[in-house]
Scaffold this motif. Structure first.
Motif, PDB file in Angstrom:
ATOM      1  N   MET A  68       0.857  -1.126   0.024  1.00  0.00           N
ATOM      2  CA  MET A  68      -0.055   0.079   0.044  1.00  0.00           C
ATOM      3  C   MET A  68       0.861   1.194   0.102  1.00  0.00           C
ATOM      4  O   MET A  68       2.028   1.126   0.225  1.00  0.00           O
ATOM      5  N   ASP A 104       0.992   3.488   2.156  1.00  0.00           N
ATOM      6  CA  ASP A 104       1.497   3.942   3.450  1.00  0.00           C
ATOM      7  C   ASP A 104       2.473   3.046   4.232  1.00  0.00           C
ATOM      8  O   ASP A 104       3.167   3.125   5.165  1.00  0.00           O
ATOM      9  N   SER A 128       2.137  -0.287   4.244  1.00  0.00           N
ATOM     10  CA  SER A 128       1.669  -1.574   5.015  1.00  0.00           C
ATOM     11  C   SER A 128       1.380  -2.454   3.807  1.00  0.00           C
ATOM     12  O   SER A 128       1.459  -2.199   2.533  1.00  0.00           O
ATOM     13  N   LEU A 183      -1.341  -5.369   2.166  1.00  0.00           N
ATOM     14  CA  LEU A 183      -2.591  -5.842   2.150  1.00  0.00           C
ATOM     15  C   LEU A 183      -2.487  -7.542   1.470  1.00  0.00           C
ATOM     16  O   LEU A 183      -1.957  -7.543   0.484  1.00  0.00           O
ATOM     17  N   GLN A 221       3.637  -4.070   8.496  1.00  0.00           N
ATOM     18  CA  GLN A 221       2.313  -4.099   9.130  1.00  0.00           C
ATOM     19  C   GLN A 221       1.451  -4.589   8.120  1.00  0.00           C
ATOM     20  O   GLN A 221       1.270  -4.181   6.730  1.00  0.00           O
ATOM     21  N   ALA A 271      -2.195  -4.630   6.285  1.00  0.00           N
ATOM     22  CA  ALA A 271      -3.162  -3.341   6.243  1.00  0.00           C
ATOM     23  C   ALA A 271      -4.628  -3.792   6.440  1.00  0.00           C
ATOM     24  O   ALA A 271      -4.717  -5.159   6.398  1.00  0.00           O
ATOM     25  N   ALA A 272      -5.369  -2.926   6.511  1.00  0.00           N
ATOM     26  CA  ALA A 272      -6.858  -3.142   6.762  1.00  0.00           C
ATOM     27  C   ALA A 272      -7.584  -3.792   7.933  1.00  0.00           C
ATOM     28  O   ALA A 272      -8.403  -4.861   7.869  1.00  0.00           O
ATOM     29  N   GLN A 306     -12.155  -2.439   2.805  1.00  0.00           N
ATOM     30  CA  GLN A 306     -10.924  -2.431   1.845  1.00  0.00           C
ATOM     31  C   GLN A 306     -11.365  -2.967   0.560  1.00  0.00           C
ATOM     32  O   GLN A 306     -11.069  -2.624  -0.619  1.00  0.00           O
TER      33      GLN A 306
END
Length: 595
Positions: free
Chosen positions: A42, A44, A46, A48, A507, A509-510, A517
């Motif tokens: 993503m 940022d 992170s 997914l 990390q 995501a979502a 998402q």
């Protein structure tokens, strides 16, 4: 602390636990058992994982990866945006997501996992799988071959103790495994295996895409990433739709036209719309080279079994086993229809769940006995004489040997006054060791003497967990032994410690809103595939949904989700429907929110 089973697949992955006397699949946050084995980076930083990541294969192909399992154990680097990852690192993200979903569903920490792997995975691929689990924070002491897990569940769920011999064909997205299995009472014995780690449903998708391009005068290199990703997605959905005989509940619909079922594919490049109508007869024609490779693997397994190979049933598992053309081909090959397991893409996971129950010593499974076999031959490098510069294999454990297996051999000196024997250990079937996989080496001292007089006895022991123990006893009394573990994936290696540190900082995501998402990523994907007014319609939907997300009103947000699902499903159907047959926009409410 729970022990779970994991089917880490090329296309989809599943988790399972044995409790209350049965193997129980673990749903993800979306309420689905299958988590797409797709990873997307993503904006940022992170990551997914799953269905939402799969949608980004079209909208963000440069930062999304799928089918990376086929490269496990290799040095291949896969780019997600500006960052590079190894296949086992991407697999770690999938395992991390499965672990998170399992702990959420079970309400307790997961202590350990049993993971299935293709039977034909070599040592590097198996070690890479264990390392992926380590990166994800999972303890894995046991790997089980996928067809062995399928055989275990098929036998256990059938509630029969009849003496029988069956062939399990596990045809997945990226791998093919064939196993011969003998069953008697509570004993399940794998007697022969063969496989191809680069043959599966993905190859069928590629054949469809190649034919689409050929028929339309296109080249895959000419297509931009969104168009090519869309084409591969349509190829996958079209072949599935054809095997469901025009089931109108599916988003991608096949239409019965006379005696044949048809599925249409289309992409737009500039102002030109390119299309293809796929039928089962055409699909069978495209699959013929792939099915010939399947036949070769089946033949190899039967030859390894030998003259005692008398098959009672051919049992199909794996996502690609559901294809009608595949079942038709096997019926022609064997003279009778194969048995297709219910929920073929869940059978392996349920079998691994039973393995987790056996590992936990569940009372109901204590009398169940399952044996497995060695997927590859193993041996040492030897020379014909002192002038030989190209060592060949001396096999100590032959492929399809029942596990645990232990065999030994004597090896003699080549030179006068030779004082040591160094044994290079290999896995594979080729005559020259240079064509096989080196696993390690071991050296033993011997007394000096004439060539061919002194020797060492080498013993290979391969255990049920897939670990090779090697010992060498020199004629002078020196004794050496070691456990052969792949040096690339051992704790303490600085590069691997850095990989663990890097992965642990990224990390998932979502967290907590995966459905939201997924809805947004689906809308983004449809936006990329549409043009004109239809694209504006999707843009309105995205803005409509984002407004509700920002409002924080739980009731209105749930209504927005329901409306979003309805509208996206309608747009999805529109995307794959003939333009002359569009009559379902009459009730269009333009994405207005419900009161």
């Amino acid at each position: 602390m729970a022990i779970i089973g994991i089917d880490l697949g090329t296309t989809n992955s599943l988790a399972c636990i044995y409790r209350d006397g049965r193997a129980e699949l673990i749903p993800n946050e979306l309420g689905k058992y299958k988590t797409n084995s797709v990873v997307s980076m993503m904006e940022d930083g992170s990551v997914l994982v799953g269905a939402a990541a799969k949608e980004r294969l079209i909208t963000h192909p440069e930062s999304t990866a799928a089918s990376f399992k086929v490269w496990m154990g290799t040095e291949r680097q896969i780019s997600l945006g500006k960052r590079n990852f190894k296949p086992e690192e991407l697999s770690a993200f999938v395992l991390k997501q499965l672990l998170q979903d399992a702990e959420r569903y079970l309400g307790e920490p997961v202590e350990e996992a049993v993971i299935s792997v293709p039977a034909y995975f070599n040592d590097s691929q198996r070690c890479a799988t264990k390392f992926a689990a380590q990166l994800a924070g999972l303890t894995v002491k046991r790997l089980i071959n996928e067809p062995s897990a399928a055989a275990l569940y098929h036998r256990y769920s059938s509630q029969t103790q009849d003496d029988s011999q069956m062939m399990i064909i596990d045809f997945g997205g990226g791998t093919l495994d064939v196993s011969i299995v003998e069953c008697f009472e509570n004993i399940i014995e794998i007697t022969a295996i063969a496989g191809d780690n680069h043959l599966g449903g993905n190859d069928i998708d590629s054949a469809i895409v190649a034919y689409f391009c050929e028929q339309n005068g296109l080249s895959e290199n000419q297509l931009d990433s969104p168009a090519l990703s869309s084409l591969y997605r349509q190829a996958e959905e079209a072949k599935i739709a054809l095997s469901r005989n025009g089931d109108k509940t599916e988003t991608f619909r096949a239409i019965t036209n006379g005696a044949e079922t048809e599925a249409s594919m289309a992409i737009r490049q500039g102002e030109v719309l390119y299309g293809l109508t796929l039928t089962n007869s055409l699909l069978r024609q495209l699959c013929e080279p792939i099915f010939r490779k399947v036949k070769a693997v089946i033949s190899r397994a039967m030859k390894d079994k030998g003259s005692a190979c008398r098959i009672n049933d051919v049992v199909l598992v794996g996502g690609s086993a559901q294809l009608t053309v595949f079942c038709d081909y096997l019926e022609e090959l064997f003279g009778r229809r194969p048995v297709v397991c219910a929920n073929t893409d869940e059978t392996v996971a349920l079998g691994v769940g039973l393995c987790a129950g056996i590992k936990e010593r569940a009372q109901e499974l204590q009398e169940l006995v399952m044996t497995d076999v060695c997927p590859f031959s193993m041996g040492v490098a030897t020379y014909n004489d002192a002038r030989d510069n190209n060592p060949h294999m001396a096999f100590l454990i032959q492929r399809s040997s029942m596990l645990p297996a232990s065999h030994q051999g004597n090896f003699y000196t080549l030179f006068d006054n030779q004082q040591k024997l160094r044994f290079e250990i290999y896995q594979g079937e080729e005559y020259f060791v240079s064509d096989n996989l080196k696993l390690g080496e071991l050296e033993v001292r011997i007394p000096p003497g004439p060539a061919g007089q002194q020797y060492a006895t080498v013993t290979f022991t391969y255990d049920i967990d897939g670990i090779l123990h090697v010992s060498a006893h020199g004629s002078g009394g020196d004794h050496r032994e070691r456990m052969i573990l792949n040096s690339r994936f051992q704790a303490g290696d600085k590069a691997l410690e850095q990989a663990y540190e890097r992965i642990s900082q990224i990390q998932l995501a979502a967290g907590g809103n995966q459905e939201d998402q997924l809805l947004l990523e689906t809308a983004m994907r449809l936006y990329a595939q549409m043009t004109g007014n239809e694209r504006e319609r999707v843009a309105d939907l995205i803005q409509f949904f984002e407004r509700h997300r920002e409002s924080g009103d739980l009731i209105q947000m749930e209504k927005a989700r329901r409306e979003m699902r309805k509208q996206l499903a309608a747009i999805e159907i529109y995307l794959y429907t003939d333009p002359l047959d569009l009559d379902f926009w009459a009730d269009d409410d333009n994405g207005e929110e419900e009161e």
